[in-house]
Design an enzyme around this catalytic site. Structure first.
Site: not given
Length: 224
Positions: A63, A67, A69, A73, A172, A184
Site C-alpha cells: 500500500h 495504490h 485495495d 485487504h 472498507h 488511495e
C-alpha cells in the site's frame, strides 16, 4: 501541489494522442520521500551498476504511494489484487471536489453529485499535502453506503485512506464487500471537478491485498 515538490503536479500533461487527448497523471511519485501511512516503512530503493546496465532493488509494502485495495485487504476473502475486475478501474469517471467537507465526507456531501458515472474520485482538502496527519479526509459509513447503493465500481481519494485513522474497518468492508474497488493517495491537486476517462492499473502481484498503481485521467481538449 505541495511546495516541497515531492511529486509531480497532476496538472502536467505527459502525452497526447492524434485526437488531442490530454493525459493527466494523478499518481504520486514513489520514492523514499513519498508520504507514508503512520507506522508503515517508507519505500526504499537501491540502485546498482552491473556493468553494462543499471538495476534497482525495491523494498516497499503493498500500500505504498498511490495504490489500490483489493477486497481481500479487509474482507480476508474474495478477489486479490491480481484478480480484481479491471473494468472497475478503466472507463468514464467523475472527479468531485469535496474540499469544503473537511475531514469527514458524509453522504450529504455526495447526494445529487454522483451523476451516471460508476467511477468516482474525491478531491479533498488534503490535495497537495505531503505529511501524515491523523485527521486526513475520509468517508463516513453513510457515504460508503450511498456509494454501494448507487453501484459505484471504484472510489478514489487523495488522502491516505478511504477510512478514518481511528476506525473499525466498516467503511472498507462496506465498499469492498459490494464490489467497489478502492484507490488511495492520489494526486488531484491540479485536477478540476468534472468528467474524465480513467485508467488505474495496479501491479499484478499474485495473491496480495493491494499494490501500487499508475493512475491517469484522459480528457479531450475542450472537455470530454
Amino acid at each position: 501541489m505541495a511546495a516541497s515538490g515531492l511529486y509531480r503536479s497532476s496538472a502536467d500533461t505527459v502525452g497526447r494522442t492524434d485526437y488531442a487527448m490530454k493525459i493527466i497523471d494523478i499518481t504520486r511519485t514513489l520514492s523514499d520521500k513519498t508520504v507514508s501511512y503512520l507506522g508503515d516503512t517508507p519505500p526504499q530503493f537501491s540502485q546498482r551498476d552491473a556493468g553494462m546496465y543499471l538495476i534497482s532493488d525495491l523494498h516497499m509494502n503493498s500500500h505504498s504511494g498511490t495504490h489500490i485495495d483489493a477486497p481481500v485487504h479487509y474482507l480476508k476473502t474474495g478477489d486479490t489484487i491480481d484478480t480484481i475486475p479491471l473494468d472497475h478501474l478503466i472507463g468514464p469517471c467523475r472527479v468531485l471536489d469535496v474540499s469544503r467537507a473537511g475531514s469527514t465526507i458524509t453522504a450529504a456531501d455526495l447526494i445529487g453529485r454522483l451523476g451516471s458515472s460508476k467511477r468516482i474520485l474525491l478531491k479533498t482538502m488534503f490535495s497537495g499535502e505531503d505529511r501524515f496527519r491523523e485527521n486526513y479526509p475520509h468517508l463516513s459509513l453513510d457515504a460508503a453506503e450511498l456509494l454501494s447503493t448507487n453501484g459505484i465500481l471504484s472510489i478514489g481519494i487523495d488522502s491516505f485512506s478511504i477510512e478514518a485513522f481511528v476506525c473499525d474497518g466498516s467503511v472498507h468492508r462496506e465498499l469492498l464487500g459490494n464490489g467497489c474497488i478502492i484507490i488511495e493517495l492520489l494526486d488531484l491537486s491540479g485536477v478540476n471537478e468534472g468528467e474524465y476517462k480513467m485508467a488505474a492499473l495496479p501491479l499484478r502481484l499474485a495473491g496480495l491485498d493491494g499494490a501500487p498503481a499508475r493512475v491517469v485521467l484522459m480528457q479531450q481538449e475542450g472537455g470530454m
